[in-house]
Write an enzyme that holds these catalytic residues in place. Structure first.
Site, short mmCIF file in Angstrom:
data_model
loop_
_atom_site.label_atom_id
_atom_site.label_comp_id
_atom_site.label_asym_id
_atom_site.label_seq_id
_atom_site.Cartn_x
_atom_site.Cartn_y
_atom_site.Cartn_z
N ASN A 1 -7.73 0.73 -5.02
CA ASN A 1 -8.19 1.61 -4.09
C ASN A 1 -8.11 3.09 -4.97
O ASN A 1 -6.96 3.53 -5.46
CB ASN A 1 -6.98 1.44 -2.91
N GLU B 1 -5.25 4.61 -6.96
CA GLU B 1 -5.48 5.66 -7.74
C GLU B 1 -5.09 5.66 -9.19
O GLU B 1 -4.57 6.57 -9.73
CB GLU B 1 -4.78 7.08 -7.06
N GLU C 1 -9.92 5.15 4.00
CA GLU C 1 -9.08 6.28 4.11
C GLU C 1 -10.08 7.40 4.65
O GLU C 1 -9.84 8.74 4.34
CB GLU C 1 -8.21 6.73 2.82
N ASP D 1 -12.11 10.47 6.15
CA ASP D 1 -12.04 11.58 6.85
C ASP D 1 -12.92 12.51 6.18
O ASP D 1 -13.27 12.51 5.14
CB ASP D 1 -10.51 12.28 6.92
N HIS E 1 -12.19 10.25 1.21
CA HIS E 1 -11.78 11.43 1.92
C HIS E 1 -12.74 12.65 1.36
O HIS E 1 -12.68 13.13 0.42
CB HIS E 1 -10.33 11.90 1.13
O1 9MR Z 1 -1.27 10.29 4.64
C1 9MR Z 1 -0.28 10.31 3.71
C2 9MR Z 1 0.55 11.68 3.86
O2 9MR Z 1 1.36 11.49 5.08
C3 9MR Z 1 1.64 11.92 2.71
O3 9MR Z 1 2.16 13.01 2.69
C4 9MR Z 1 0.89 11.83 1.37
C5 9MR Z 1 1.52 12.00 -0.09
O4 9MR Z 1 0.94 12.07 -1.07
O5 9MR Z 1 0.04 10.65 1.36
C6 9MR Z 1 -0.97 10.54 2.43
O6 9MR Z 1 -1.47 9.47 1.94
C7 9MR Z 1 -2.56 9.36 0.74
C8 9MR Z 1 -2.63 7.75 0.68
O7 9MR Z 1 -1.46 7.20 0.52
C9 9MR Z 1 -3.34 7.66 -0.70
N1 9MR Z 1 -4.70 8.45 -0.84
C10 9MR Z 1 -4.21 9.78 -0.21
C11 9MR Z 1 -3.73 9.95 1.02
C12 9MR Z 1 -3.70 11.14 1.37
O8 9MR Z 1 -2.87 12.04 0.28
#
Ligand code: 9MR
Length: 356
Positions: free
Chosen positions: A209, A168, A274, A276, A245
């Site tokens: 990513n 990011e 990732e 969804d 996402h």
């Molecule tokens: O799935 C992850 C969630 O459990 C955490 O609380 C969150 C915190 O930011 O991060 C989520 O995973 C993220 C991933 O590491 C990077 N892309 C976005 C994902 C969803 O927030």
């Protein structure tokens, strides 16, 4: 007992086991004439027929749920730790490394013969307080970053398929995100991070990513330009991860396939990392059908582009989705529901992968 009588009995027993759902090994098949259909191939098996993987994220607290881990172990061939390899988890105090969470997931994946997409080394989020609670000179921060990357990558060397090295890094308009890393080190931190990771594990595939880069647009253009520049300078970059996402209310990224293809043409792998597809709740039959179409289309887009190597859903069941906590009023984003029952999206993916 005569031989053919015995064979008939064995055949009948096998058919009964299949009917009862007990014969689930890869070779389990109904004998000719049996009523039950053979076991359906898993998403991983279907993806493998195309030289792709089909993965899921998971997270440590969920691993006590045995119905959940059974499906996680069966259906997928790639696993991403949702949190366990992030900085706050792996280096909670400076120079004190904790591999318990990451190791638990790597060990589980290994016992299920699954590979691991490791996630993530350099991010602005989920950093420990010791790192964010003070200022650093560029030299200090560079040393901290190098040590973190190389210690973690060395620990998992030979055990993971790939690393999301930088996560990011860009804003929506394609400018660099003003993170601790960018502000202190400038844009060169990305090439440095890739080089350090490569030194520590020359065989791991190294990725950048991000989200909202599925369609061609300002943000994915920024990745395209950066990737081209890094390749020209022989910086070890192997792939671009498109998080995907998605949300029904914002529309499907119709240029996904073209976008994947332009990165392929730079000599890079791509992956949907990732996935969804969330919706405004309540989920209706119509919304679930539309969601299924989106899962079908994104699967087809990856299959259509040679260097799109695989798809990972950001956990597989609505029971453990991050969405409801982050987007109140939204959810139902994954191919299995909260009771671990497959949704229309699951059947759509299966069909898109060539299954029935
Ligand atoms: O799935 C992850 C969630 O459990 C955490 O609380 C969150 C915190 O930011 O991060 C989520 O995973 C993220 C991933 O590491 C990077 N892309 C976005 C994902 C969803 O927030």
């Amino acid at each position: 007992m005569r031989r053919n009588t015995r064979l008939r009995l064995v055949g009948a027993l096998a058919a009964a086991l299949v009917t009862a759902g007990l014969a689930t090994g890869p070779g389990a098949q109904a004998s000719p004439g049996a009523q039950a259909s053979p076991r359906q191939p898993t998403l991983a098996e279907l993806a493998q027929r195309h030289g792709r993987y089909f993965g899921s994220a998971t997270d440590n607290p969920e691993l006590t749920d045995t119905a959940y881990t059974a499906l996680l172990g069966d259906e997928f061939d790639m696993i991403t730790p949702g949190n366990g390899m992030k900085w706050y988890a792996t280096e909670p105090q400076q120079d004190v490394f904790d591999w318990r969470y990451g190791d638990q997931i790597v060990d589980l994946a290994r016992s299920n013969h699954q590979r691991v997409r490791a996630h993530t080394l350099v991010w602005h989020s989920q950093l420990p307080d010791w790192l964010t609670g003070r200022t650093w000179t560029a030299d200090e921060l560079r040393a901290v970053l190098k040590k973190h990357i190389q210690t973690e990558v060395r620990h998992y060397r030979g055990k993971v398929y790939s690393w999301d090295v930088v996560n990011e890094a860009f804003n929506e308009d394609g400018s660099y995100r003003e993170t601790l890393w960018y502000q202190t080190l400038g844009p060169g931190y990305i090439a440095d991070a890739l080089r350090w990771a490569h030194q520590a594990d020359p065989h791991a595939k190294l990725y950048l990513n991000d989200y909202n880069i599925e369609a061609v647009g300002a943000k994915s253009d920024a990745y395209y330009r950066l990737a081209k520049d890094l390749k020209a300078r022989h910086v070890p970059l192997d792939g671009i991860g498109l998080q995907a996402h998605l949300a029904l209310q914002y529309g499907y990224p119709a240029s996904l396939e073209d976008n994947l293809r332009r990165f392929s043409r730079l000599g890079l792998d791509t992956a949907l990392t990732e996935v969804d597809v969330r919706m405004l709740l309540p989920a209706t039959e119509e919304k679930l059908a539309q969601q299924a179409d989106w899962y079908r289309d994104l699967t087809a887009a990856c299959l259509a582009v040679r260097r799109c190597v695989g798809i990972t859903v950001w956990d597989y069941t609505d029971k453990y989705s991050w969405i409801p906590a982050f987007f109140p009023g939204e959810g139902a984003a994954l191919p299995w529901d909260e009771q671990l029952r497959p949704k229309p999206a699951y059947f759509a993916i299966r069909k898109a992968l060539g299954g029935r």
